[in-house]
Design an enzyme around this catalytic site. Structure first.
Site, PDB file in Angstrom:
ATOM      1  N   ARG A 105      -0.113 -21.152  -6.660  1.00 35.18           N
ATOM      2  CA  ARG A 105      -1.412 -21.222  -7.275  1.00 35.18           C
ATOM      3  C   ARG A 105      -1.939 -19.811  -7.499  1.00 35.18           C
ATOM      4  O   ARG A 105      -1.873 -18.958  -6.622  1.00 35.18           O
ATOM      5  CB  ARG A 105      -2.341 -22.013  -6.367  1.00 35.18           C
ATOM      6  CG  ARG A 105      -3.732 -22.113  -6.901  1.00 35.18           C
ATOM      7  CD  ARG A 105      -4.577 -23.041  -6.072  1.00 35.18           C
ATOM      8  NE  ARG A 105      -5.915 -22.974  -6.602  1.00 35.18           N
ATOM      9  CZ  ARG A 105      -6.965 -23.391  -5.971  1.00 35.18           C
ATOM     10  NH1 ARG A 105      -6.840 -23.939  -4.783  1.00 35.18           N
ATOM     11  NH2 ARG A 105      -8.146 -23.306  -6.506  1.00 35.18           N
ATOM     12  N   LYS A 127      -8.280  -1.830  -5.249  1.00 33.42           N
ATOM     13  CA  LYS A 127      -7.664  -1.346  -6.482  1.00 33.42           C
ATOM     14  C   LYS A 127      -7.228  -2.516  -7.341  1.00 33.42           C
ATOM     15  O   LYS A 127      -7.129  -3.627  -6.843  1.00 33.42           O
ATOM     16  CB  LYS A 127      -6.493  -0.416  -6.182  1.00 33.42           C
ATOM     17  CG  LYS A 127      -5.340  -1.072  -5.412  1.00 33.42           C
ATOM     18  CD  LYS A 127      -4.260  -0.060  -5.153  1.00 33.42           C
ATOM     19  CE  LYS A 127      -2.931  -0.747  -4.959  1.00 33.42           C
ATOM     20  NZ  LYS A 127      -1.819   0.147  -4.949  1.00 33.42           N
ATOM     21  N   HIS A 128      -6.999  -2.317  -8.533  1.00 32.68           N
ATOM     22  CA  HIS A 128      -7.179  -1.201  -9.423  1.00 32.68           C
ATOM     23  C   HIS A 128      -8.468  -1.418 -10.214  1.00 32.68           C
ATOM     24  O   HIS A 128      -8.497  -2.222 -11.137  1.00 32.68           O
ATOM     25  CB  HIS A 128      -6.018  -1.080 -10.401  1.00 32.68           C
ATOM     26  CG  HIS A 128      -4.729  -0.686  -9.764  1.00 32.68           C
ATOM     27  ND1 HIS A 128      -3.846  -1.584  -9.230  1.00 32.68           N
ATOM     28  CD2 HIS A 128      -4.196   0.542  -9.569  1.00 32.68           C
ATOM     29  CE1 HIS A 128      -2.796  -0.927  -8.767  1.00 32.68           C
ATOM     30  NE2 HIS A 128      -2.978   0.364  -8.958  1.00 32.68           N
ATOM     31  N   HIS A 142       2.150   2.166 -16.271  1.00 35.64           N
ATOM     32  CA  HIS A 142       3.244   3.117 -16.074  1.00 35.64           C
ATOM     33  C   HIS A 142       3.890   3.457 -17.418  1.00 35.64           C
ATOM     34  O   HIS A 142       4.487   4.514 -17.573  1.00 35.64           O
ATOM     35  CB  HIS A 142       4.318   2.538 -15.146  1.00 35.64           C
ATOM     36  CG  HIS A 142       3.878   2.416 -13.731  1.00 35.64           C
ATOM     37  ND1 HIS A 142       3.250   1.297 -13.242  1.00 35.64           N
ATOM     38  CD2 HIS A 142       3.963   3.286 -12.701  1.00 35.64           C
ATOM     39  CE1 HIS A 142       2.979   1.478 -11.962  1.00 35.64           C
ATOM     40  NE2 HIS A 142       3.397   2.671 -11.610  1.00 35.64           N
ATOM     41  N   ASP A 161      -5.419   6.480  -9.837  1.00 35.90           N
ATOM     42  CA  ASP A 161      -4.022   6.064  -9.788  1.00 35.90           C
ATOM     43  C   ASP A 161      -3.216   7.303 -10.182  1.00 35.90           C
ATOM     44  O   ASP A 161      -3.779   8.327 -10.598  1.00 35.90           O
ATOM     45  CB  ASP A 161      -3.793   4.899 -10.759  1.00 35.90           C
ATOM     46  CG  ASP A 161      -2.588   4.049 -10.370  1.00 35.90           C
ATOM     47  OD1 ASP A 161      -1.762   4.494  -9.550  1.00 35.90           O
ATOM     48  OD2 ASP A 161      -2.459   2.929 -10.902  1.00 35.90           O
TER      49      ASP A 161
END
Length: 190
Positions: A1, A31-32, A44, A117
């Protein structure tokens, strides 16, 4: 779930985690920020963009962060995400005074450490060179710059920006104060 569409369950679970971790004097990190759940893009590789209203941001994405702040979370990590329908346009939240100063500090009342980050991720380096991203992140309100691409260049650019007034001593002192307060809380100053 999946609980991602229910910010109150995410908040409940996050608060319990924060309280448990921080009871051992280990700083938890929310985060984030301001929310990474509504994208299938990976920062990324590129800069994810999310086009949601301020009302949606307030009622979904920011709810767990607000709860984390009320529970005393010590650090918040900012993600490289652009919310195109808000005041920051295509600027990543990491470099956005709107998201770091206006929303996180002023509206949500966070007074802990804001950490970026990794600044070497494509969501940043595809658009900003290392020195510029470091200066912009600090000026936006970040206290710790995580893993800048080209550390020496980023460091030297920040030093130069402080020397020429592009980064104020007040901003630098606030960042240092947040970090020192966290160290004191964790007992590492002893």
């Amino acid at each position: 779930r999946s609980y991602g569409d229910n910010p109150h369950i995410v908040s409940e679970m996050g608060t319990a985690y924060i309280q448990g971790v921080q009871s051992a004097r280990v700083a938890a990190c929310a985060k984030h920020y301001p929310g990474h759940g509504d994208t299938d893009q990976d920062s990324h590789m590129l800069l994810p963009t999310i086009n949601v209203s301020k009302a949606r941001l307030d009622s979904l994405e920011l709810v767990p962060f607000s709860s984390a702040i009320r529970s005393g979370v010590k650090t918040v990590m900012v993600g490289h995400i652009a919310f195109t329908s808000n005041q920051s346009g295509n600027t990543p939240a990491t470099l956005s005074p709107y998201f770091l100063k206006h929303v996180l500090r002023d509206s949500l009342g966070f007074d802990g450490v804001i950490i970026t980050d990794a600044l070497r991720m494509a969501g940043i380096v595809n658009e900003y060179w290392p020195g510029e991203s470091a200066v912009r992140a600090l000026n936006a309100g970040a206290d710790i710059l995580l893993m800048p691409s080209g550390f020496e260049l980023a460091y030297n650019t920040v030093v130069e920006a402080v020397q020429n007034g592009r980064i104020s001593m007040e901003r630098l002192n606030n960042a240092v104060r947040h970090i020192l307060e966290l160290k004191k809380w964790a007992g590492v100053d002893e």
